[in-house]
Scaffold this active site. Structure first.
Site, short mmCIF file in Angstrom:
data_model
loop_
_atom_site.label_atom_id
_atom_site.label_comp_id
_atom_site.label_asym_id
_atom_site.label_seq_id
_atom_site.Cartn_x
_atom_site.Cartn_y
_atom_site.Cartn_z
CD GLU A 1 -1.79 -5.70 6.33
OE1 GLU A 1 -2.56 -5.74 5.51
OE2 GLU A 1 -0.52 -5.25 6.04
CG ASP B 1 8.78 -10.71 7.09
OD1 ASP B 1 8.04 -9.52 6.79
OD2 ASP B 1 8.82 -11.21 6.44
CG HIS C 1 -3.97 -1.43 3.67
ND1 HIS C 1 -3.03 -1.29 5.12
CD2 HIS C 1 -2.97 -2.45 3.38
CE1 HIS C 1 -2.99 -3.00 5.37
NE2 HIS C 1 -2.52 -2.99 4.25
CG HIS D 1 -5.85 -5.88 1.41
ND1 HIS D 1 -6.27 -6.77 2.45
CD2 HIS D 1 -4.58 -5.13 1.90
CE1 HIS D 1 -5.18 -6.75 2.91
NE2 HIS D 1 -4.23 -5.91 3.00
CD GLU D 2 -2.29 -3.81 -0.89
OE1 GLU D 2 -1.66 -3.42 0.34
OE2 GLU D 2 -2.33 -5.58 -0.42
CE1 TYR E 1 -1.19 -10.43 7.30
CE2 TYR E 1 -2.80 -9.35 5.37
CZ TYR E 1 -1.54 -9.79 5.61
OH TYR E 1 -0.73 -8.79 5.34
CD GLU F 1 -0.55 -1.35 2.87
OE1 GLU F 1 0.43 -2.49 2.29
OE2 GLU F 1 -0.17 -1.54 4.28
N1 BES Z 1 1.04 -4.53 4.20
C1 BES Z 1 0.59 -6.12 2.75
C2 BES Z 1 2.17 -6.78 2.97
C3 BES Z 1 2.71 -6.26 4.28
C4 BES Z 1 2.14 -7.14 5.47
C5 BES Z 1 4.10 -6.42 3.81
C6 BES Z 1 3.70 -6.65 6.04
C7 BES Z 1 5.25 -6.97 4.92
C8 BES Z 1 4.72 -6.61 6.39
C9 BES Z 1 0.43 -5.83 1.81
O1 BES Z 1 -1.37 -4.66 2.20
C10 BES Z 1 -1.09 -7.04 2.15
O2 BES Z 1 -1.42 -7.75 2.94
N2 BES Z 1 -0.61 -7.98 1.15
C11 BES Z 1 -1.56 -9.06 0.69
C12 BES Z 1 -2.63 -9.37 -0.05
C13 BES Z 1 -3.98 -8.97 -0.05
C14 BES Z 1 -5.11 -9.06 -0.76
C15 BES Z 1 -4.13 -9.82 1.89
C16 BES Z 1 -0.45 -9.75 0.17
O3 BES Z 1 0.39 -9.31 -0.61
O4 BES Z 1 -0.23 -11.22 -0.04
ZN ZN Z 2 -2.61 -5.53 3.57
#
Ligand code: BES
Ligand code: ZN
Length: 652
Positions: free
Chosen positions: A361, A416, A342, A338-339, A424, A314
């Site tokens: 999330e 991570d 954010h 989703h993005e 989520y 995002e």
């Molecule tokens: N912000 C996240 C990605 C993220 C979170 C990167 C924490 C590093 C640390 C992003 O918004 C995300 O959640 N992406 C998901 C897709 C979403 C539709 C659930 C993904 O990358 O799969």
């Molecule tokens: Zn996210």
């Protein structure tokens, strides 16, 4: 929790020190397309203790970052300067920054006079503190320091792609991924989500490439900067957490969707990308109708080469996305919802620490689903929720109880590790439960107010509780008991008031999966009439009570499924992923070429890591495939993906 500063005392301390009062760079210069900041953005900030930073913001903190960097594709480095505007307590004589794997060449003051600095001991997760000393700050003073530095070719935030790793095959490509704590590998600053910073940048790159950032583009076509290169300038006037500073450089073209939305991607992919993501414009409108104005000006999407390690990221004004969502039928656009969401939950109201990640999330998954409902109706939204609940169930089954709380304790761990469906899907389920209990109208009024009240501020789980108790529960003891908020946040698993989503749409899918498993032919599966979500459900269905590692289909059934559903040519990445998981879990050799092709042409961690993990779980059969395959595929992956897969397969 006692690891945090008491909020009241942190606020009192910051106020007493005079170190937090105003944003230094509120002026929106001419030509900004962003609305002015609300009053709340200038309010004092509490610094909840973030254990993933070396910064001591209560002494001195970064308010603005000015980057002047040159991208060298031969050397695979970004080098130049980061000028930081520092504010702090009167009398403060140092500031502590976060760095990891950076070559620091010198630190000076605004006039170029050298300042003393020292890089401390290396922590494998956090990197190093970079302490810079300067003459004592006067009350209200803003001090500029200039850090001269270069990134290393293996900077974890950056991926340098050869022309062969792009669609066009002619030009190299560079992109960054900052979340959670990777910005420190390319920008020396205080890399904590609670320390918001405005930024500007001047980036010099080869003249045939375009530079984009998560900021307003001040030079739409670049400007002359010497032989063979161009410079590109950017400005972000909203204070953002540093994990949202982002860059992309490559052979990029742009297509508008409407007047405030559009897509950037490689020229050969532009038409398909624009067509796929056309719903973006309506999504922004729907999001605003739900929870208030979009505060960032433009909303564009950069669709990256397939090695992008996430589905989406995002980055403000410019979401970064995987090309695996370009399915040809707009079936995976919930990722954009989703993005986009954010832009409120995360970018406006930001988790203060990674222990509070569910505030980013979980809120975003809830909001995403509301956008999808507004655009596509209740049935589709319910299916998406049911898929999320399925994912959460399998995740909960494999996680230690301590990792199933919404409020995490990631001290000493890589943030991570908190990136599970708990943040989520349990987070979203919590908000959905509150919505059902208080009614949608009341819930929406609270949530809209929450974004307004807390805009441009860090949010802790404890402050969230305070906000919802003040503005929604408002002393209603019976309601407080029904919501069970403390259980959701501080207890493992799913609290008693949770009601799983029931999607009638999946009843026939589950029935078809069961009939097939019981010996029916694949031709009886009504595949062609199904949506992507129904197909995903079919591929993730498992018989109830299946023992770990047990098969539920035989080789004849797998061959029937593969040929009847034409799975060797499946173009939808989510469906293909689901099938390959089944194939690997059954050691189904004929699918191995499809698996190898998938894993060597895309690097999205959500697909790559589970497939290698499944291979590894299949003993000699899987390991003898995984080891050479990973050796071949690894050079194409981003450090975020290799970092995770190395831990499973080992470093080749
Ligand atoms: N912000 C996240 C990605 C993220 C979170 C990167 C924490 C590093 C640390 C992003 O918004 C995300 O959640 N992406 C998901 C897709 C979403 C539709 C659930 C993904 O990358 O799969
Ligand atoms: Zn996210």
């Amino acid at each position: 929790m006692n690891r945090k500063f008491g909020l009241v005392s942190a606020l009192a301390l910051a106020t007493a020190l005079g170190g937090c009062a105003m944003m230094p760079t509120l002026g929106l210069g001419s030509g900004s397309d962003m609305p002015p900041l609300p009053a709340s953005a200038t309010a004092p900030v509490d610094y909840a203790r973030d254990t993933h930073t070396f910064a001591r913001p209560e002494i001195a903190h970064v308010r603005h970052v000015a980057l002047d960097l040159t991208a060298d594709f031969q050397a695979q480095t970004l080098s130049g300067t980061a000028s930081l505007d520092i504010q702090g307590a009167p009398g403060a004589t140092e500031v502590v920054l976060d760095i990891k794997n950076l070559d620091i060449r010198g630190v000076s003051d605004a006039s170029g006079a050298p300042l003393r600095y020292e890089a401390g001991a290396l922590d494998a997760i956090k990197g190093q503190p970079l302490t810079v000393q300067f003459p004592a700050l006067a009350t209200g003073e803003t001090r500029r320091i200039v850090v001269a530095y270069a990134t290393r070719p293996d900077a974890a935030a950056l991926q340098w792609l050869t022309p062969g790793q792009t669609a066009g095959g002619q030009s190299p490509y560079l992109f960054s991924q900052g979340q959670a704590i990777l910005t420190r590998t390319w920008v020396p600053t205080q890399d904590s989500p609670g320390i918001r910073q405005t930024y500007d940048a001047r980036i010099v790159a080869p003249a045939d490439l375009r530079v984009v950032m998560s900021a307003q583009q001040l030079t739409p076509e670049g400007e002359a900067a010497g032989p063979g290169v161009k410079a590109w300038r950017f400005r972000m006037t909203n204070p953002v957490p540093p994990y949202l500073i982002a860059i992309g450089v490559g052979d990029l073209a742009f297509a508008a969707i409407d007047e405030r939305t559009g897509v950037f991607t490689e020229p050969s992919r532009l038409a398909a990308t624009r067509a796929e993501l056309a719903p973006t414009a309506d999504m922004v409108d729907a999001a605003e109708r739900l929870y208030g104005p979009y505060r960032w000006g433009r909303y564009d999407i950069l669709v990256l080469p397939p090695s992008f390690p996430f589905g989406g990221m995002e980055n403000p004004r410019l979401t970064f996305a995987t090309p695996t969502i370009i399915a040809g039928d707009q079936s995976l656009v919930s990722l954009v919802a989703h993005e986009l969401a954010h832009s409120w939950s995360g970018n406006l109201v930001t988790n203060a620490t990674w222990d509070d990640m569910w505030l980013n999330e979980g809120f975003t998954v809830y909001f995403e689903n509301r956008i999808m409902e507004a655009l596509y109706g209740e049935d589709r939204a319910l299916m998406l929720r049911a898929l999320g609940w399925g994912d959460l169930q399998s995740e909960l089954a494999g996680l230690p109880a301590a990792d199933t709380l919404l409020k995490l304790n990631l001290t000493g761990r890589d943030p991570d590790d908190g990136l599970t469906d708990v943040a989520y899907e349990k987070g979203a389920a919590f908000l959905h439960t509150i919505e059902v209990i208080v009614g949608r109208e009341r819930f929406d009024a609270w949530l809209k107010g929450y974004f307004e009240r807390n805009a441009f501020r860090p949010m802790t789980t404890e402050l969230f509780l305070q906000d919802i108790r003040t503005h929604l529960v408002a002393g209603d003891a019976a309601l407080e008991r029904r919501l069970m908020m403390d259980a959701w946040i501080y207890q493992p698993g799913m609290p008693a008031n949770w009601q799983p989503p029931v999607s009638n749409a999946f009843v026939p899918v589950d029935a078809a999966a069961m009939a097939f498993q019981a010996g029916g032919p694949a031709s009886a599966v009504p595949w062609s009439g199904w949506s992507t979500q129904e197909r995903q459900r079919f591929m993730t269905w498992r018989p109830a009570g299946l023992a770990e590692g047990a098969d539920w289909l035989n080789p004849t059934q797998l061959a029937d499924l593969e040929s009847t559903l034409n799975l060797r040519n499946e173009g939808n990445a989510e469906v293909l992923f689901g099938w390959l998981q089944i194939a690997v879990q059954h050691r189904y050799q004929p699918a191995v070429p499809t698996l190898e092709n998938f894993l060597t042409t895309m690097g999205r961690r959500k697909f790559v890591l589970p497939l290698f993990t499944s291979l590894w779980a299949e003993g000699d059969w899987g390991r003898s495939i995984a080891t050479p395959l990973y050796a071949r595929a690894r050079p194409g992956y981003h450090p975020v993906t290799t970092g995770s897969v190395d831990a499973v397969v080992g470093r080749p």
